[in-house]
Design a protein around this motif. Sequence first.
Motif, PDB file in Angstrom:
ATOM      1  N   PRO A   8       0.793  -1.237   0.000  1.00 12.68           N
ATOM      2  CA  PRO A   8       0.000   0.000   0.000  1.00 12.68           C
ATOM      3  C   PRO A   8       0.826   1.288   0.000  1.00 12.68           C
ATOM      4  O   PRO A   8       0.455   2.251  -0.680  1.00 12.68           O
ATOM      5  CB  PRO A   8      -0.847  -0.119   1.272  1.00 12.68           C
ATOM      6  CG  PRO A   8      -0.161  -1.145   2.116  1.00 12.68           C
ATOM      7  CD  PRO A   8       0.500  -2.076   1.178  1.00 12.68           C
ATOM      8  N   THR A  58       2.472   1.825  -3.391  1.00 12.79           N
ATOM      9  CA  THR A  58       1.427   2.135  -4.359  1.00 12.79           C
ATOM     10  C   THR A  58       0.919   3.562  -4.171  1.00 12.79           C
ATOM     11  O   THR A  58       0.679   4.280  -5.151  1.00 12.79           O
ATOM     12  CB  THR A  58       0.266   1.135  -4.237  1.00 12.79           C
ATOM     13  OG1 THR A  58       0.782  -0.199  -4.287  1.00 12.79           O
ATOM     14  CG2 THR A  58      -0.724   1.314  -5.374  1.00 12.79           C
ATOM     15  N   LEU A  59       0.783   3.991  -2.922  1.00 12.03           N
ATOM     16  CA  LEU A  59       0.384   5.379  -2.666  1.00 12.03           C
ATOM     17  C   LEU A  59       1.439   6.348  -3.190  1.00 12.03           C
ATOM     18  O   LEU A  59       1.116   7.374  -3.805  1.00 12.03           O
ATOM     19  CB  LEU A  59       0.161   5.599  -1.169  1.00 12.03           C
ATOM     20  CG  LEU A  59      -0.164   7.048  -0.754  1.00 12.03           C
ATOM     21  CD1 LEU A  59      -1.508   7.492  -1.335  1.00 12.03           C
ATOM     22  CD2 LEU A  59      -0.164   7.191   0.770  1.00 12.03           C
ATOM     23  N   THR A 106      -7.843   5.066  -7.070  1.00 12.06           N
ATOM     24  CA  THR A 106      -8.375   5.388  -5.746  1.00 12.06           C
ATOM     25  C   THR A 106      -7.442   6.330  -4.996  1.00 12.06           C
ATOM     26  O   THR A 106      -7.869   7.324  -4.403  1.00 12.06           O
ATOM     27  CB  THR A 106      -8.571   4.100  -4.933  1.00 12.06           C
ATOM     28  OG1 THR A 106      -9.527   3.263  -5.603  1.00 12.06           O
ATOM     29  CG2 THR A 106      -9.082   4.414  -3.529  1.00 12.06           C
ATOM     30  N   TYR A 107      -6.147   6.026  -5.026  1.00  9.81           N
ATOM     31  CA  TYR A 107      -5.182   6.844  -4.301  1.00  9.81           C
ATOM     32  C   TYR A 107      -5.055   8.244  -4.904  1.00  9.81           C
ATOM     33  O   TYR A 107      -4.886   9.230  -4.175  1.00  9.81           O
ATOM     34  CB  TYR A 107      -3.821   6.156  -4.265  1.00  9.81           C
ATOM     35  CG  TYR A 107      -3.720   5.039  -3.259  1.00  9.81           C
ATOM     36  CD1 TYR A 107      -4.307   5.142  -1.997  1.00  9.81           C
ATOM     37  CD2 TYR A 107      -3.022   3.866  -3.560  1.00  9.81           C
ATOM     38  CE1 TYR A 107      -4.200   4.101  -1.075  1.00  9.81           C
ATOM     39  CE2 TYR A 107      -2.905   2.830  -2.646  1.00  9.81           C
ATOM     40  CZ  TYR A 107      -3.508   2.956  -1.402  1.00  9.81           C
ATOM     41  OH  TYR A 107      -3.404   1.937  -0.474  1.00  9.81           O
ATOM     42  N   GLN A 155      -7.884  10.227  -3.653  1.00 10.08           N
ATOM     43  CA  GLN A 155      -7.681  10.524  -2.237  1.00 10.08           C
ATOM     44  C   GLN A 155      -6.656  11.651  -2.049  1.00 10.08           C
ATOM     45  O   GLN A 155      -6.845  12.544  -1.217  1.00 10.08           O
ATOM     46  CB  GLN A 155      -7.223   9.250  -1.518  1.00 10.08           C
ATOM     47  CG  GLN A 155      -7.182   9.361  -0.005  1.00 10.08           C
ATOM     48  CD  GLN A 155      -6.815   8.035   0.647  1.00 10.08           C
ATOM     49  OE1 GLN A 155      -6.654   7.027  -0.017  1.00 10.08           O
ATOM     50  NE2 GLN A 155      -6.662   8.056   1.958  1.00 10.08           N
ATOM     51  N   SER A 186      -1.714  14.484   0.846  1.00 12.30           N
ATOM     52  CA  SER A 186      -0.838  13.339   1.099  1.00 12.30           C
ATOM     53  C   SER A 186      -0.720  13.011   2.579  1.00 12.30           C
ATOM     54  O   SER A 186      -0.614  11.837   2.949  1.00 12.30           O
ATOM     55  CB  SER A 186       0.545  13.598   0.496  1.00 12.30           C
ATOM     56  OG  SER A 186       1.134  14.757   1.039  1.00 12.30           O
ATOM     57  N   ALA A 205      -3.723  11.003   3.564  1.00  7.90           N
ATOM     58  CA  ALA A 205      -3.678   9.689   2.945  1.00  7.90           C
ATOM     59  C   ALA A 205      -2.694   8.783   3.676  1.00  7.90           C
ATOM     60  O   ALA A 205      -2.962   7.586   3.919  1.00  7.90           O
ATOM     61  CB  ALA A 205      -3.289   9.811   1.473  1.00  7.90           C
ATOM     62  N   LEU A 219      -3.221   5.140   6.163  1.00 11.25           N
ATOM     63  CA  LEU A 219      -2.540   3.877   5.896  1.00 11.25           C
ATOM     64  C   LEU A 219      -1.706   3.395   7.078  1.00 11.25           C
ATOM     65  O   LEU A 219      -1.556   2.190   7.272  1.00 11.25           O
ATOM     66  CB  LEU A 219      -1.640   4.002   4.657  1.00 11.25           C
ATOM     67  CG  LEU A 219      -2.336   3.966   3.296  1.00 11.25           C
ATOM     68  CD1 LEU A 219      -1.318   4.071   2.191  1.00 11.25           C
ATOM     69  CD2 LEU A 219      -3.138   2.688   3.126  1.00 11.25           C
TER      70      LEU A 219
END
Length: 470
Positions: A385, A388-389, A452-453, A456, A462, A465, A469
Amino acid sequence: MTHPLSRSAFPDLPSYPESMIQFGEGNFMRAFVDWQLQQMNNQGLFQGSAVLVQPIEQGLGELLAKQDYLYTVLLNGIMQGDQVNSREIVTSVSRVINPYTEHENYLTLAEDDRLEFITSNTTEAGIAYHPEDRLTDTPQKSFPGKLTALLYKRFQLGKKGFVIIPCELIDRNGEKLKQIVLQYAHEWQLGDAFLEWLEQENTFCCSLVDRIVPGYPRDKAAELERELGYQDNLMVTAEPFLFWVIEGPSWIEDRLPLAKAGLNVVVTEDMTPYRERKVHLLNGPHTAMVPLGLLAGLETVEDVMLDAEAFSPFIKKLMEQEIIPMLDLPEDQLLSYADAVQERFKNPFIRHELTSISLNSISKFKTRLLPILLRFQQETGTLPPLITLSFAALLLSYRGDRVTRQDGPEILALFDYTWGDPAGFIASILKEDSLWGTGLSMVPGLKEALETYVRQLEQAGSRSALQQLI
């Protein structure tokens, strides 16, 4: 008024016979290789010095000569929880030769049997082939050309070869240097006997170097000179951390006893795991933090590490939960290295700006983080995750409306074109195999996660977000 640094001002400083030829007299080599020679000399383990060769016509040779080849290394930072603030006059440089004005002196280096090591740092562009180079040039334009001429002179004299350890920041640097030397040897028709001597009598090592060397402390020079009590126009600052991996035969450890001197140096038959550790566990977090940090208004690596609510925990979790499980070294070694990296990131004496790290971020992501993302997905069936973010933040930053982009014009033009269709941008950019070196559109769930990210990040930012996580 302070006096200039010189041997007359410090008459008790030792001198050592020359045992190494070093191409490059810049800040990094003087604070890395020559500083390490100094540490071995201090312990009576080496008792040798380096004669430096200017790779280009304009260099620091004259300035060093004015100081009798002395200079100060200032180590500033945090090491194993303790603050380091040391100053040391380095005496392991004997002289500097400019082959453009002292070509005969340069070639006479081949005559000295005590010289057995060659090191270099001629920038990433230094290990390059120049077709116009000839043996009769005085000197050749390229570093490999100059080296080939010196090696041929050594061969003609019937002497032993060298241990050659380039420090340029390119992968497999020793192999690439040897390849170009052999190419010149063939093209210059230097004969089969010389080719055999190159292969049998010389050891070309690949190496990996790691130390942050900001260089001359211009903003604090006057203050430091008052503290030191002398004027030093070539003092150089560096972080305390140092790591050098040399891929070569084990006997190098005896002839160059760096590890015996307590230095963080590894001689190994295969440097690949260490290279992967540095690329993914040091350079990777740098690349991951940049787009997220810039979108949050942060400026430096230290800013990231001081943000205890989101960014500092992000770096720690990224290393420990997403990167380390994908690397092929013992976990305890990797965790120890990760701790050291985070300590280095927090160094208050080094201003490492995120914008400087952001240069060519697409290719950096491809090398440093994408292999981890793909391996993580293959081994766990899920996407990492945090990486990927960060990937989503990178793509968003390349829209160009929030972060200044620094990349090649063709890459920026591609992003401008694909961002022209925001709804289809993710699907389009993942299909650009030329950017990623592989077909990312086929990675399960990646398109949907990135979409999705990105939403967001656009809506909440950031920091929010990241907090969700971690």
